[in-house]
Design a protein around this motif. Sequence first.
Motif, PDB file in Angstrom:
ATOM      1  N   TYR A   1       0.781  -0.920  -0.041  1.00 35.61           N
ATOM      2  CA  TYR A   1       0.180   0.250  -0.271  1.00 35.61           C
ATOM      3  C   TYR A   1       0.429   1.415   0.453  1.00 35.61           C
ATOM      4  O   TYR A   1       0.657   2.213  -0.167  1.00 35.61           O
TER       5      TYR A   1
ATOM      6  N   GLU B   1      -7.633  12.073  -5.254  1.00 36.89           N
ATOM      7  CA  GLU B   1      -6.952  11.179  -5.323  1.00 36.89           C
ATOM      8  C   GLU B   1      -7.329   9.737  -5.624  1.00 36.89           C
ATOM      9  O   GLU B   1      -8.510   9.266  -5.762  1.00 36.89           O
TER      10      GLU B   1
ATOM     11  N   GLY C   1      -6.887   6.020  -5.328  1.00 34.66           N
ATOM     12  CA  GLY C   1      -6.327   5.006  -4.422  1.00 34.66           C
ATOM     13  C   GLY C   1      -6.298   5.233  -2.607  1.00 34.66           C
ATOM     14  O   GLY C   1      -5.590   6.078  -2.325  1.00 34.66           O
TER      15      GLY C   1
ATOM     16  N   GLY D   1      -7.675   3.475   0.112  1.00 32.50           N
ATOM     17  CA  GLY D   1      -6.103   2.955   0.683  1.00 32.50           C
ATOM     18  C   GLY D   1      -6.426   2.524   1.921  1.00 32.50           C
ATOM     19  O   GLY D   1      -7.412   1.865   2.842  1.00 32.50           O
ATOM     20  N   SER D   2      -5.368   2.698   2.563  1.00 35.01           N
ATOM     21  CA  SER D   2      -5.952   2.961   4.106  1.00 35.01           C
ATOM     22  C   SER D   2      -5.965   3.969   4.706  1.00 35.01           C
ATOM     23  O   SER D   2      -5.545   5.058   6.033  1.00 35.01           O
TER      24      SER D   2
ATOM     25  N   LEU E   1      -3.836   6.241   4.501  1.00 40.46           N
ATOM     26  CA  LEU E   1      -2.947   7.319   5.038  1.00 40.46           C
ATOM     27  C   LEU E   1      -2.086   8.340   4.674  1.00 40.46           C
ATOM     28  O   LEU E   1      -1.722   9.359   5.561  1.00 40.46           O
ATOM     29  N   ASN E   2      -2.588   8.356   3.153  1.00 40.54           N
ATOM     30  CA  ASN E   2      -2.154  10.108   2.690  1.00 40.54           C
ATOM     31  C   ASN E   2      -3.281  10.852   3.214  1.00 40.54           C
ATOM     32  O   ASN E   2      -2.660  11.983   2.782  1.00 40.54           O
TER      33      ASN E   2
ATOM     34  N   GLU F   1     -12.038   4.717  -4.753  1.00 40.17           N
ATOM     35  CA  GLU F   1     -11.206   3.114  -4.011  1.00 40.17           C
ATOM     36  C   GLU F   1     -12.861   2.493  -4.728  1.00 40.17           C
ATOM     37  O   GLU F   1     -13.096   2.911  -4.443  1.00 40.17           O
ATOM     38  N   GLY F   2     -11.120   1.025  -5.523  1.00 42.44           N
ATOM     39  CA  GLY F   2     -11.923   0.282  -5.613  1.00 42.44           C
ATOM     40  C   GLY F   2     -12.546  -0.920  -4.728  1.00 42.44           C
ATOM     41  O   GLY F   2     -13.566  -1.466  -4.906  1.00 42.44           O
TER      42      GLY F   2
ATOM     43  N   GLN G   1     -14.966   0.822  -8.642  1.00 37.93           N
ATOM     44  CA  GLN G   1     -13.549   0.949 -10.218  1.00 37.93           C
ATOM     45  C   GLN G   1     -12.927   2.566 -10.883  1.00 37.93           C
ATOM     46  O   GLN G   1     -14.423   3.281 -10.905  1.00 37.93           O
ATOM     47  N   CYS G   2     -12.074   3.014 -10.734  1.00 34.00           N
ATOM     48  CA  CYS G   2     -11.967   4.263 -11.320  1.00 34.00           C
ATOM     49  C   CYS G   2     -12.445   4.526 -12.527  1.00 34.00           C
ATOM     50  O   CYS G   2     -13.021   5.939 -12.539  1.00 34.00           O
TER      51      CYS G   2
ATOM     52  N   ASP H   1      -2.124   7.551  -6.750  1.00 33.99           N
ATOM     53  CA  ASP H   1      -1.593   6.469  -6.042  1.00 33.99           C
ATOM     54  C   ASP H   1      -1.985   5.292  -6.437  1.00 33.99           C
ATOM     55  O   ASP H   1      -2.746   4.453  -5.099  1.00 33.99           O
TER      56      ASP H   1
ATOM     57  N   ASN I   1      -0.712  -2.232 -11.991  1.00 35.00           N
ATOM     58  CA  ASN I   1      -2.008  -2.196 -11.726  1.00 35.00           C
ATOM     59  C   ASN I   1      -2.352  -0.995 -13.291  1.00 35.00           C
ATOM     60  O   ASN I   1      -2.915   0.123 -12.731  1.00 35.00           O
TER      61      ASN I   1
HETATM   62  C1  LIG Z   1      -1.270   2.563  -3.636  1.00 38.14           C
HETATM   63  S1  LIG Z   1      -2.465   1.954  -2.942  1.00 38.14           S
HETATM   64  C2  LIG Z   1      -3.507   3.230  -2.485  1.00 38.14           C
HETATM   65  C3  LIG Z   1      -2.743   4.154  -0.981  1.00 38.14           C
HETATM   66  C4  LIG Z   1      -3.447   5.154  -0.163  1.00 38.14           C
HETATM   67  N1  LIG Z   1      -3.548   6.483  -0.690  1.00 38.14           N
HETATM   68  C5  LIG Z   1      -3.122   4.958   1.564  1.00 38.14           C
HETATM   69  O1  LIG Z   1      -2.941   6.408   1.962  1.00 38.14           O
HETATM   70  O2  LIG Z   1      -3.217   4.087   2.107  1.00 38.14           O
HETATM   71  C6  LIG Z   1      -3.436   2.148  -3.790  1.00 38.14           C
HETATM   72  C7  LIG Z   1      -5.487   1.780  -3.905  1.00 38.14           C
HETATM   73  O3  LIG Z   1      -5.807   1.718  -5.086  1.00 38.14           O
HETATM   74  C8  LIG Z   1      -7.208   1.283  -4.884  1.00 38.14           C
HETATM   75  N2  LIG Z   1      -7.546   0.022  -6.155  1.00 38.14           N
HETATM   76  C9  LIG Z   1      -6.784  -0.252  -7.573  1.00 38.14           C
HETATM   77  N3  LIG Z   1      -7.556  -0.169  -8.711  1.00 38.14           N
HETATM   78  C10 LIG Z   1      -8.262   0.147  -8.383  1.00 38.14           C
HETATM   79  C11 LIG Z   1      -8.831   1.210  -9.716  1.00 38.14           C
HETATM   80  N4  LIG Z   1      -9.340   0.219 -10.406  1.00 38.14           N
HETATM   81  N5  LIG Z   1     -10.218   1.937  -9.382  1.00 38.14           N
HETATM   82  C12 LIG Z   1      -9.996   2.109  -7.806  1.00 38.14           C
HETATM   83  N6  LIG Z   1      -9.357   1.881  -6.845  1.00 38.14           N
HETATM   84  C13 LIG Z   1      -8.321   1.022  -7.789  1.00 38.14           C
HETATM   85  C14 LIG Z   1      -6.057  -0.252  -4.176  1.00 38.14           C
HETATM   86  O4  LIG Z   1      -7.873  -1.079  -3.824  1.00 38.14           O
HETATM   87  C15 LIG Z   1      -5.570   0.287  -3.154  1.00 38.14           C
HETATM   88  O5  LIG Z   1      -6.628   0.693  -2.089  1.00 38.14           O
END
Ligand SMILES: C[S@@+](CC[C@H](N)C(=O)[O-])C[C@H]1O[C@@H](n2cnc3c(N)ncnc32)[C@H](O)[C@@H]1O
Length: 608
Positions: free
Chosen positions: A27, A61, A63, A65-66, A68-69, A93-94, A148-149, A166, A173
């Motif tokens: 992540y 943004e 992604g 994710g957690s 954190l950003n 977020e997906g 999905q984005c 991110d 990906n």
């Molecule tokens: C590197 S992580 C993001 C980390 C996040 N910014 C953080 O602060 O923790 C990438 C994120 O993109 C999401 N993701 C991947 N492919 C995606 C898609 N096609 N559409 C939406 N989200 C997607 C993942 O589920 C993941 O949570």
Amino acid sequence: MARLPPSAQTTTDEAGHLVATDFNDTYFSRDDGLEESRLVFLKGNHLPDAWSEKSVFVIGELGFGSGLNVLATWDLWNQTKPKAAILHIISFEGFLLDADAARAIHARWPELEPLSQKLIARWPTRSYGSQRLWFPEDRICVTIVIGQCAQTLPQMRFQADCWFLDGFAPSKNPDMWSPSILDQVVRLSKSTATLATYSVAGPVRRHLEAVGFEVQRVDGFGSKRQRLEARRVSKDELDSPQSAPKSAIVIGGGIGGSAMCAALTKRGLHVDLFDADPCGRYKASGNPIALIAPRLDRGDTREGRFYRSAYLLACDTYSQMDELAFARVGVIERSPTPQDQKRLADLARDPPLAGDHLIGHEDDSALLHLKGGVAYPDEVLKSLQRDCVRHPVAIAALERREGQWWALSETGKCLAKADLCVVAAGTGFKSFVDLGDDLRARAGQLSYIRTPELTLDHAICGGAYAAQSGQNLFFGATFEAWPLEDQTPPPVSSERHAHNLTILSEIAPELASEVDVSGLSGRGSIRVTTPDHLPLAGKAPGDQEGLFVLAGLGSRGFTTAFLCAEIIAARALNEPEPVAEDLVEALRPDRFLERAKRKKVMRPSPIN
Ligand SMILES: C[S@@+](CC[C@H](N)C(=O)[O-])C[C@H]1O[C@@H](n2cnc3c(N)ncnc32)[C@H](O)[C@@H]1O
Ligand SMILES: Cc1cc2nc3c(=O)[nH]c(=O)nc-3n(C[C@H](O)[C@H](O)[C@H](O)COP(=O)(O)OP(=O)(O)OC[C@H]3O[C@@H](n4cnc5c(N)ncnc54)[C@H](O)[C@@H]3O)c2cc1C
């Protein structure tokens, strides 16, 4: 396709870092996620300098994710935010992580603990669509768009000042970095927007350059040699700085007007609220209780998406109020008809909200809405009106003078002037705006009785509804045609009590049989309904700058008013919209007038 979006599939590597199994990527940097976030995304977008002169700053943004950003940004914002400015983060977020996984990640950085606690306590639920979380004490608003984005980005409408890209490494990906995704990023960017990411992959750079970003490779973080900073150099006109409205008049102190007051005061506006019925004798929002439950559709309908987003925002808003305003007792949804039983069984099997919100109940013949409950209108309205100036008087007319809205009394005296005005007057809207002839008044009577021996574990709904508060059982409600011009509700009657008992017996026969008819009390009031079952929220019809309408809240105003108010505030103040564009458009207050006009053109009147 399942109604629930997929959850994140994760594992941990030997060093304890969370890895997304579907993408075989972490992540964030194994070196130090927080420091990476600060360098790549914050410094990469020249923060805090970039927001130092702004009254509203918008970050997009890819992604979430957690989160954190989001936490790193929030932390910096709290240290450097300009006076009275607001920060919006719209994060896509997906595959939502669950709150426990996110909490475990945040625990690596004890300095983030206070902010992590705030975010985790209100962690979004896994459900398609957008969820908005306001933290007014820090003037920050986080909107998480789930799906999905490729599907969700084109649906949204906002203009970002900067972007955090991110979405895992492009090699792992590619979907998240495709030209069509980057095109959406450009569409959703201000003409001077910046963008930052850890990836310097050739195709990403080339596409960003092709769509008008000036791209620079700079020293990277940890094991990554380089990262990317980019700035849009658009041929579009520079985003013209608009003079932001500073004051508003709100007409109507029901749930619509009160939600509007809260949406505007938390954005720093001075709000004058006028209410002709401050003691709640007649207003629809003056009932002793209001049930908070979602309306869920089997299909992926526009209405279903609106009511789901509205319900999630309402649940989050009530979660910030005290127990005098809202009791989260959970609501059992049963069905009064066989056809509706099929809907509930289907939703229990394949739910559109995750298990923290919704579970099948009574062998899946019913649903249990775990975060639904009972709102106490008196306290809810008080809490929402807390920061506005309240005037317990009726407004007779509105006039546009000297670039402001003037609220006038019967005698033509100006009672307040403001940059914006929102008409949220329940049945009283006709004095101020023409919304066409399709809105209807529907009178309703709620019945209640003292039943000291009764204990209902949950509220119940399904056509009728029933809820216990203290030693009272409330149930109802009638739904009767009523002239819109007559703002006095029908008197409480035993026939209406009998009707309420009949509909209660369809979903809770045992409960209904315990009610002693002779001890019943009631309250009547009038709701305003629309033919398409959606409220009206947005700019008033016609060319009336700064005039907005919140009307037609029907039978669910205590669930939908918050989203309607956010939609109006976004439009009025040029901020990111809280939900997909088609939902915002579906609520347009001019839609019935426009439809009527179209009908007239299609059916020309005979010559003679
Ligand atoms: C590197 S992580 C993001 C980390 C996040 N910014 C953080 O602060 O923790 C990438 C994120 O993109 C999401 N993701 C991947 N492919 C995606 C898609 N096609 N559409 C939406 N989200 C997607 C993942 O589920 C993941 O949570
Ligand atoms: C019997 C019944 C039961 C219901 N149960 C539920 C429920 O359980 N859950 C739920 O979510 N919803 C419920 N509803 C629906 C909900 O009550 C309405 O959707 C909501 O109250 C409408 O709010 P509003 O602000 O639009 O209108 P109102 O609450 O009617 O407020 C409008 C206010 O505007 C004021 N006003 C009008 N003209 C002027 C003027 N010229 N100047 C100043 N002020 C003015 C009025 O005096 C009034 O105070 C129920 C409705 C009824 C009738």
